[in-house]
Scaffold this motif. Structure first.
Motif, PDB file in Angstrom:
ATOM      1  N   LYS A 225      39.512  84.444  29.132  1.00 59.00           N
ATOM      2  CA  LYS A 225      38.961  83.124  29.443  1.00 59.00           C
ATOM      3  C   LYS A 225      40.008  82.031  29.233  1.00 59.00           C
ATOM      4  N   ILE A 226      40.787  82.162  28.169  1.00 56.42           N
ATOM      5  CA  ILE A 226      41.825  81.161  27.878  1.00 56.42           C
ATOM      6  C   ILE A 226      42.887  81.170  28.974  1.00 56.42           C
ATOM      7  N   VAL A 227      43.266  82.358  29.424  1.00 59.85           N
ATOM      8  CA  VAL A 227      44.253  82.465  30.495  1.00 59.85           C
ATOM      9  C   VAL A 227      43.716  81.843  31.778  1.00 59.85           C
ATOM     10  N   ALA A 228      42.454  82.089  32.076  1.00 57.44           N
ATOM     11  CA  ALA A 228      41.854  81.529  33.288  1.00 57.44           C
ATOM     12  C   ALA A 228      41.801  80.005  33.218  1.00 57.44           C
ATOM     13  N   VAL A 229      41.435  79.466  32.064  1.00 51.80           N
ATOM     14  CA  VAL A 229      41.366  78.011  31.908  1.00 51.80           C
ATOM     15  C   VAL A 229      42.758  77.405  32.048  1.00 51.80           C
ATOM     16  N   ALA A 230      43.781  78.050  31.454  1.00 55.05           N
ATOM     17  CA  ALA A 230      45.139  77.531  31.537  1.00 55.05           C
ATOM     18  C   ALA A 230      45.632  77.562  32.985  1.00 55.05           C
ATOM     19  N   ALA A 231      45.346  78.633  33.706  1.00 53.40           N
ATOM     20  CA  ALA A 231      45.766  78.724  35.104  1.00 53.40           C
ATOM     21  C   ALA A 231      45.073  77.661  35.945  1.00 53.40           C
ATOM     22  N   ALA A 232      43.797  77.421  35.696  1.00 50.80           N
ATOM     23  CA  ALA A 232      43.071  76.386  36.429  1.00 50.80           C
ATOM     24  C   ALA A 232      43.645  75.002  36.126  1.00 50.80           C
ATOM     25  N   ALA A 233      44.006  74.761  34.879  1.00 53.87           N
ATOM     26  CA  ALA A 233      44.568  73.465  34.511  1.00 53.87           C
ATOM     27  C   ALA A 233      45.913  73.246  35.197  1.00 53.87           C
ATOM     28  N   VAL A 234      46.726  74.292  35.298  1.00 59.88           N
ATOM     29  CA  VAL A 234      48.023  74.161  35.959  1.00 59.88           C
ATOM     30  C   VAL A 234      47.818  73.874  37.447  1.00 59.88           C
ATOM     31  N   GLU A 235      46.900  74.568  38.065  1.00 56.83           N
ATOM     32  CA  GLU A 235      46.613  74.341  39.494  1.00 56.83           C
ATOM     33  C   GLU A 235      46.112  72.921  39.735  1.00 56.83           C
ATOM     34  N   LEU A 236      45.238  72.441  38.854  1.00 57.32           N
ATOM     35  CA  LEU A 236      44.717  71.079  38.992  1.00 57.32           C
ATOM     36  C   LEU A 236      45.839  70.060  38.826  1.00 57.32           C
ATOM     37  N   PHE A 237      46.753  70.313  37.894  1.00 54.47           N
ATOM     38  CA  PHE A 237      47.866  69.408  37.663  1.00 54.47           C
ATOM     39  C   PHE A 237      48.798  69.366  38.873  1.00 54.47           C
ATOM     40  N   ARG A 238      49.024  70.516  39.496  1.00 52.28           N
ATOM     41  CA  ARG A 238      49.932  70.579  40.643  1.00 52.28           C
ATOM     42  C   ARG A 238      49.348  69.877  41.865  1.00 52.28           C
ATOM     43  N   LYS A 239      48.046  69.860  41.982  1.00 49.45           N
ATOM     44  CA  LYS A 239      47.405  69.230  43.153  1.00 49.45           C
ATOM     45  C   LYS A 239      47.511  67.709  43.095  1.00 49.45           C
ATOM     46  N   LYS A 240      47.658  67.155  41.906  1.00 48.90           N
ATOM     47  CA  LYS A 240      47.707  65.684  41.789  1.00 48.90           C
ATOM     48  C   LYS A 240      49.036  65.147  42.188  1.00 48.90           C
TER      49      LYS A 240
END
Length: 75
Positions: free
Chosen positions: A60-75
């Protein structure tokens, strides 16, 4: 002045020679020690590797971290 430079050069060559001789002696001593201790290598039991414990919390932690990185890259 030349005498001082010549003395420094002699000191450098002698010092480097001692280091080289020491390293050669150390290598031969290590090889000799390896041959002497080789019969005793089976006395130590080999550690059994522990099975990695995989928990769902880590996933779950890995999934949350990957989602946060993807969200950061989209901005």
């Amino acid at each position: 002045m030349e005498n001082l430079l010549f003395d420094g050069l002699k000191l450098m060559i002698v010092g480097m020679g001692f280091v080289y001789v020491f390293l050669i002696i150390m290598i031969y001593c290590m090889k000799l020690l390896q041959k002497v201790l080789e019969p005793f290598s089976g006395l130590l039991e080999k550690p059994v590797p522990a099975a990695p414990a995989k928990s769902s919390d880590d996933d779950k932690i890995v999934a949350v971290a990957a989602a946060a990185v993807e969200l950061f890259r989209k901005k």
